[in-house]
Design a protein around this motif. Structure first.
Motif, PDB file in Angstrom:
ATOM      1  N   ASN A  99     -80.099  48.510 -92.802  1.00 18.17           N
ATOM      2  CA  ASN A  99     -81.378  48.817 -92.164  1.00 18.17           C
ATOM      3  C   ASN A  99     -82.469  47.820 -92.510  1.00 18.17           C
ATOM      4  OD1 ASN A  99     -80.455  51.156 -90.839  1.00 18.17           O
ATOM      5  ND2 ASN A  99     -80.521  52.228 -92.794  1.00 18.17           N
ATOM      6  N   ARG A 100     -82.091  46.671 -92.989  1.00 20.77           N
ATOM      7  CA  ARG A 100     -83.062  45.632 -93.326  1.00 20.77           C
ATOM      8  C   ARG A 100     -83.170  44.658 -92.163  1.00 20.77           C
ATOM      9  NH1 ARG A 100     -85.942  47.333 -97.606  1.00 20.77           N
ATOM     10  NH2 ARG A 100     -84.552  48.207 -99.127  1.00 20.77           N
ATOM     11  N   TRP A 101     -84.367  44.117 -92.018  1.00 18.99           N
ATOM     12  CA  TRP A 101     -84.588  43.111 -90.993  1.00 18.99           C
ATOM     13  C   TRP A 101     -84.030  41.786 -91.456  1.00 18.99           C
ATOM     14  CZ3 TRP A 101     -86.321  43.641 -86.162  1.00 18.99           C
ATOM     15  CH2 TRP A 101     -87.001  44.803 -85.841  1.00 18.99           C
ATOM     16  N   GLY A 103     -84.390  37.777 -90.715  1.00 17.41           N
ATOM     17  CA  GLY A 103     -85.371  36.874 -90.129  1.00 17.41           C
ATOM     18  C   GLY A 103     -84.923  35.439 -90.281  1.00 17.41           C
ATOM     19  N   SER A 113     -84.933  41.053 -95.888  1.00 20.86           N
ATOM     20  CA  SER A 113     -86.045  41.659 -96.615  1.00 20.86           C
ATOM     21  C   SER A 113     -85.528  42.337 -97.881  1.00 20.86           C
ATOM     22  CB  SER A 113     -86.774  42.671 -95.729  1.00 20.86           C
ATOM     23  OG  SER A 113     -85.909  43.736 -95.387  1.00 20.86           O
ATOM     24  N   ARG A 153     -78.552  44.323 -89.798  1.00 17.95           N
ATOM     25  CA  ARG A 153     -78.961  44.075 -88.433  1.00 17.95           C
ATOM     26  C   ARG A 153     -78.687  42.633 -88.064  1.00 17.95           C
ATOM     27  NH1 ARG A 153     -84.705  47.239 -87.980  1.00 17.95           N
ATOM     28  NH2 ARG A 153     -83.835  49.288 -88.322  1.00 17.95           N
ATOM     29  N   ALA A 157     -82.315  41.640 -83.946  1.00 18.88           N
ATOM     30  CA  ALA A 157     -83.228  41.561 -85.086  1.00 18.88           C
ATOM     31  C   ALA A 157     -83.412  40.113 -85.523  1.00 18.88           C
ATOM     32  CB  ALA A 157     -82.711  42.405 -86.249  1.00 18.88           C
ATOM     33  N   CYS A 158     -82.332  39.334 -85.481  1.00 13.81           N
ATOM     34  CA  CYS A 158     -82.439  37.921 -85.862  1.00 13.81           C
ATOM     35  C   CYS A 158     -83.197  37.134 -84.820  1.00 13.81           C
ATOM     36  CB  CYS A 158     -81.058  37.305 -86.019  1.00 13.81           C
ATOM     37  SG  CYS A 158     -80.297  37.689 -87.582  1.00 13.81           S
ATOM     38  N   ARG A 160     -85.596  37.771 -83.054  1.00 13.46           N
ATOM     39  CA  ARG A 160     -87.052  37.963 -83.006  1.00 13.46           C
ATOM     40  C   ARG A 160     -87.782  36.869 -83.754  1.00 13.46           C
ATOM     41  NH1 ARG A 160     -87.261  44.439 -83.970  1.00 13.46           N
ATOM     42  NH2 ARG A 160     -86.011  44.926 -82.162  1.00 13.46           N
ATOM     43  N   ARG A 162     -88.741  36.510 -86.792  1.00 14.47           N
ATOM     44  CA  ARG A 162     -89.860  36.976 -87.598  1.00 14.47           C
ATOM     45  C   ARG A 162     -89.887  36.219 -88.904  1.00 14.47           C
ATOM     46  NH1 ARG A 162     -90.082  43.356 -86.783  1.00 14.47           N
ATOM     47  NH2 ARG A 162     -92.255  42.932 -86.661  1.00 14.47           N
ATOM     48  N   ARG A 165     -91.389  40.882 -91.749  1.00 11.67           N
ATOM     49  CA  ARG A 165     -91.289  42.129 -91.011  1.00 11.67           C
ATOM     50  C   ARG A 165     -92.392  43.074 -91.454  1.00 11.67           C
ATOM     51  NH1 ARG A 165     -89.745  46.404 -93.877  1.00 11.67           N
ATOM     52  NH2 ARG A 165     -88.536  46.142 -95.737  1.00 11.67           N
ATOM     53  N   PRO A 169     -90.899  49.604 -90.414  1.00  7.10           N
ATOM     54  CA  PRO A 169     -90.852  49.648 -88.950  1.00  7.10           C
ATOM     55  C   PRO A 169     -90.777  51.050 -88.405  1.00  7.10           C
ATOM     56  CG  PRO A 169     -88.828  48.693 -89.886  1.00  7.10           C
ATOM     57  CD  PRO A 169     -89.759  48.978 -91.012  1.00  7.10           C
TER      58      PRO A 169
END
Length: 169
Positions: A99-101, A103, A113, A153, A157-158, A160, A162, A165, A169
């Motif tokens: 459940n981590r973003w 980036g 994250s 993810r 998610a990648c 994006r 970011r 994050r 969210p």
């Protein structure tokens, strides 16, 4: 061979043997060990803080003692709790970063994250988010040099891109 070299060779051999034992240790046994370590830290938390305060010549009634708690036993106990949670998740066959973003970082690297780990940490301590930047070779598709999928993810998610994050969210 000198005594120092022999001692170093012995230490390396002991480290290698310990590494093998740790690799063979089940997740449940690792969790039990972390529980015992946490109990030991909790039992010694106050003496730890008082010793740190004494070393810094702080009055035990000073509000500065709070920093000793945060940087000492609280930090260790929070880390042990996070490690135990990770072991519990792994024991179910899931990824601890599911459940981590994910980036992006400069150089085409992927970030995951890592801080704050708990929502309450962000609320209490007001820390800025932090990410683990992986070495080059971890593709934005979530695959690392063909060695299999990166847990967590991937894809949307990648993509994006970011750099950071939102905290939650």
């Amino acid at each position: 061979m000198t005594t120092d070299q022999a001692d170093l060779d012995l230490a390396i051999a002991e480290l290698a043997a310990g590494s093998e034992r740790w690799a063979a240790t089940t997740l449940a046994a690792r969790g039990d060990l972390l529980t015992r370590v946490a109990a030991s830290v909790a039992a010694e938390a106050e003496p730890w803080v008082l010793a740190a305060a004494h070393a810094k010549r702080l009055d035990p009634a000073s509000p500065l003692i709070g920093e000793e708690w945060l940087t000492g036993p609280y930090g260790v106990l929070t880390s042990l709790t996070a490690l135990k949670r990770t072991l519990r998740v792994l024991s179910t066959g899931r990824s601890p970063i599911a459940n981590r973003w994910l980036g992006r970082a400069p150089g085409g690297r992927v970030t995951v994250s890592v801080l704050p780990y708990f929502r309450t940490s962000a609320q209490r301590l007001g820390r800025a988010p932090a990410a683990r930047i992986h070495r080059p070779g971890l593709a934005a598709t979530g695959r690392h040099s063909g060695t299999g999928p990166l847990p967590g993810r991937t894809g949307a998610a990648c993509s994006r891109q970011r750099t950071q994050r939102p905290l939650w969210p």
